[in-house]
Write a protein that holds these residues in place. Structure first.
Motif, PDB file in Angstrom:
ATOM      1  N   VAL A  62       0.840  -1.191   0.000  1.00  0.00           N
ATOM      2  CA  VAL A  62       0.000   0.000   0.000  1.00  0.00           C
ATOM      3  C   VAL A  62       0.874   1.239   0.000  1.00  0.00           C
ATOM      4  O   VAL A  62       2.060   1.177   0.278  1.00  0.00           O
ATOM      5  CB  VAL A  62      -0.950   0.028   1.222  1.00  0.00           C
ATOM      6  CG1 VAL A  62      -1.865  -1.186   1.217  1.00  0.00           C
ATOM      7  CG2 VAL A  62      -0.182   0.111   2.523  1.00  0.00           C
ATOM      8  N   THR A  67       2.244   2.193  -5.244  1.00  0.00           N
ATOM      9  CA  THR A  67       1.440   2.697  -6.359  1.00  0.00           C
ATOM     10  C   THR A  67       2.324   3.358  -7.412  1.00  0.00           C
ATOM     11  O   THR A  67       2.070   3.226  -8.607  1.00  0.00           O
ATOM     12  CB  THR A  67       0.348   3.664  -5.860  1.00  0.00           C
ATOM     13  OG1 THR A  67       0.947   4.738  -5.138  1.00  0.00           O
ATOM     14  CG2 THR A  67      -0.669   2.939  -4.981  1.00  0.00           C
ATOM     15  N   PRO A  81      -5.798   5.370 -11.135  1.00  0.00           N
ATOM     16  CA  PRO A  81      -5.920   4.496  -9.967  1.00  0.00           C
ATOM     17  C   PRO A  81      -6.621   3.171 -10.271  1.00  0.00           C
ATOM     18  O   PRO A  81      -6.322   2.160  -9.650  1.00  0.00           O
ATOM     19  CB  PRO A  81      -6.712   5.321  -8.950  1.00  0.00           C
ATOM     20  CG  PRO A  81      -7.214   6.511  -9.654  1.00  0.00           C
ATOM     21  CD  PRO A  81      -6.449   6.668 -10.927  1.00  0.00           C
ATOM     22  N   HIS A  85      -4.817  -0.144  -8.760  1.00  0.00           N
ATOM     23  CA  HIS A  85      -5.421  -0.940  -7.686  1.00  0.00           C
ATOM     24  C   HIS A  85      -5.622  -2.380  -8.132  1.00  0.00           C
ATOM     25  O   HIS A  85      -6.259  -2.662  -9.149  1.00  0.00           O
ATOM     26  CB  HIS A  85      -6.758  -0.330  -7.256  1.00  0.00           C
ATOM     27  CG  HIS A  85      -7.360  -1.031  -6.081  1.00  0.00           C
ATOM     28  ND1 HIS A  85      -6.840  -0.913  -4.816  1.00  0.00           N
ATOM     29  CD2 HIS A  85      -8.413  -1.874  -5.989  1.00  0.00           C
ATOM     30  CE1 HIS A  85      -7.556  -1.653  -3.981  1.00  0.00           C
ATOM     31  NE2 HIS A  85      -8.515  -2.243  -4.679  1.00  0.00           N
ATOM     32  N   GLY A  86      -5.040  -3.297  -7.393  1.00  0.00           N
ATOM     33  CA  GLY A  86      -5.169  -4.714  -7.695  1.00  0.00           C
ATOM     34  C   GLY A  86      -4.141  -5.240  -8.677  1.00  0.00           C
ATOM     35  O   GLY A  86      -4.076  -6.453  -8.921  1.00  0.00           O
ATOM     36  N   GLU A 143       0.779  -7.662  -4.781  1.00  0.00           N
ATOM     37  CA  GLU A 143      -0.413  -6.977  -5.264  1.00  0.00           C
ATOM     38  C   GLU A 143      -0.381  -5.569  -4.686  1.00  0.00           C
ATOM     39  O   GLU A 143       0.057  -5.360  -3.554  1.00  0.00           O
ATOM     40  CB  GLU A 143      -1.680  -7.700  -4.801  1.00  0.00           C
ATOM     41  CG  GLU A 143      -2.953  -7.067  -5.317  1.00  0.00           C
ATOM     42  CD  GLU A 143      -4.205  -7.834  -4.913  1.00  0.00           C
ATOM     43  OE1 GLU A 143      -5.269  -7.188  -4.839  1.00  0.00           O
ATOM     44  OE2 GLU A 143      -4.119  -9.056  -4.674  1.00  0.00           O
ATOM     45  N   SER A 145      -2.347  -1.973  -3.663  1.00  0.00           N
ATOM     46  CA  SER A 145      -3.644  -1.428  -3.294  1.00  0.00           C
ATOM     47  C   SER A 145      -3.592   0.091  -3.252  1.00  0.00           C
ATOM     48  O   SER A 145      -2.650   0.673  -2.724  1.00  0.00           O
ATOM     49  CB  SER A 145      -4.080  -1.954  -1.924  1.00  0.00           C
ATOM     50  OG  SER A 145      -5.294  -1.350  -1.534  1.00  0.00           O
ATOM     51  N   GLU A 146      -4.613   0.698  -3.803  1.00  0.00           N
ATOM     52  CA  GLU A 146      -4.778   2.148  -3.719  1.00  0.00           C
ATOM     53  C   GLU A 146      -5.186   2.562  -2.309  1.00  0.00           C
ATOM     54  O   GLU A 146      -5.033   3.708  -1.931  1.00  0.00           O
ATOM     55  CB  GLU A 146      -5.880   2.606  -4.697  1.00  0.00           C
ATOM     56  CG  GLU A 146      -5.393   2.897  -6.072  1.00  0.00           C
ATOM     57  CD  GLU A 146      -4.620   4.198  -6.159  1.00  0.00           C
ATOM     58  OE1 GLU A 146      -5.021   5.223  -5.572  1.00  0.00           O
ATOM     59  OE2 GLU A 146      -3.582   4.190  -6.818  1.00  0.00           O
ATOM     60  N   HIS A 147      -5.741   1.624  -1.557  1.00  0.00           N
ATOM     61  CA  HIS A 147      -6.196   1.912  -0.200  1.00  0.00           C
ATOM     62  C   HIS A 147      -5.050   1.714   0.777  1.00  0.00           C
ATOM     63  O   HIS A 147      -4.187   0.870   0.563  1.00  0.00           O
ATOM     64  CB  HIS A 147      -7.364   1.003   0.170  1.00  0.00           C
ATOM     65  CG  HIS A 147      -8.505   1.083  -0.792  1.00  0.00           C
ATOM     66  ND1 HIS A 147      -9.204   2.250  -1.035  1.00  0.00           N
ATOM     67  CD2 HIS A 147      -9.051   0.149  -1.599  1.00  0.00           C
ATOM     68  CE1 HIS A 147     -10.136   2.019  -1.935  1.00  0.00           C
ATOM     69  NE2 HIS A 147     -10.071   0.762  -2.298  1.00  0.00           N
ATOM     70  N   TYR A 151      -7.845   2.195   5.742  1.00  0.00           N
ATOM     71  CA  TYR A 151      -9.060   1.786   5.028  1.00  0.00           C
ATOM     72  C   TYR A 151      -9.550   0.443   5.564  1.00  0.00           C
ATOM     73  O   TYR A 151     -10.735   0.258   5.815  1.00  0.00           O
ATOM     74  CB  TYR A 151      -8.757   1.700   3.531  1.00  0.00           C
ATOM     75  CG  TYR A 151      -9.946   1.357   2.665  1.00  0.00           C
ATOM     76  CD1 TYR A 151     -10.871   2.332   2.323  1.00  0.00           C
ATOM     77  CD2 TYR A 151     -10.129   0.066   2.178  1.00  0.00           C
ATOM     78  CE1 TYR A 151     -11.962   2.018   1.507  1.00  0.00           C
ATOM     79  CE2 TYR A 151     -11.217  -0.246   1.378  1.00  0.00           C
ATOM     80  CZ  TYR A 151     -12.134   0.736   1.053  1.00  0.00           C
ATOM     81  OH  TYR A 151     -13.203   0.429   0.254  1.00  0.00           O
TER      82      TYR A 151
END
Length: 159
Positions: A62, A67, A81, A85-86, A143, A145-147, A151
Motif C-alpha cells: 500500500v 502505487t 488508480p 489498484h489490484g 499486489e 492497493s490504492e487503499h 481503510y
C-alpha cells in the motif's frame, strides 16, 4: 489468518529517513544504494522472525511507493488508480525500475511517466524497500492497493 492477527511489527524504517541516511549524491552512487539495500534487509530480517517470513504466501503493498512503482511499470500518464489498484508488480520489475531510477538525477526522476514529481527525492529508497520486502518474504510479486491500512481498519470497524 482469517480475521486473526498472528504477528505485527512496525520497523523504524522509512523512505525519507533511509534516503537521508544513505543517498548523498545525485544520482546516488552504487555503493550508497547497496548500503541502503543492506540496511533495509537487516531492518526487515531483524524485525520479522524467520518463521513469519517463511509463512508468507502473498503480499499486498500500500501507499505511495507501491502505487508509484506500479504506475512506472505501466508507464501511466496520466496516473489511473483503476489500473493500479489490484495490479501485480514483480520483484524483477522493481529491480529494473530501481536500476533506471538510481541512474537518474532527482530532476530527471521528476519527469518519469507514472511518478508523481513530489516522490522523486525518495523513490529510489522506496524501490529498494519494496524489492527487499519481497525478497525477505521469498516472494516474486506483490499486489498493489490504492487503499491504505486505515481503510482496512475503517472497514473492520464498520462491520
Amino acid at each position: 489468518r482469517g480475521r486473526e492477527v498472528g504477528f505485527h511489527v512496525s520497523t523504524q524504517a522509512g523512505v525519507v529517513r533511509m534516503t537521508e541516511r544513505h543517498l548523498h549524491h545525485d544520482p546516488p552512487l552504487a555503493a550508497e544504494v547497496e548500503a541502503l539495500r543492506r540496511d533495509a534487509r537487516e531492518t526487515f530480517t531483524a524485525g520479522l522472525p524467520a518463521d513469519v517470513r517463511a509463512s508468507a504466501a502473498a503480499m499486498i503493498a500500500v501507499a505511495g511507493t507501491a502505487t508509484s512503482m506500479t504506475a512506472i511499470d505501466q508507464a501511466l500518464e496520466p496516473y489511473d488508480p483503476a489500473r493500479v489498484h489490484g495490479a501485480q508488480v514483480t520483484r524483477e520489475a522493481c529491480e529494473a525500475i530501481l536500476a533506471r531510477l538510481a541512474a537518474m538525477t532527482e530532476d530527471e526522476r521528476r519527469h518519469v511517466p507514472g511518478l508523481h514529481p513530489d516522490r522523486a527525492p525518495s523513490i529510489v529508497a522506496g524501490a529498494v524497500f519494496l524489492s527487499e520486502a519481497m525478497a525477505v518474504f521469498g516472494l516474486d510479486a506483490t499486489e498493489v492497493s490504492e487503499h491504505d491500512i486505515l481503510y482496512g481498519v475503517a472497514l473492520d470497524a464498520a462491520a
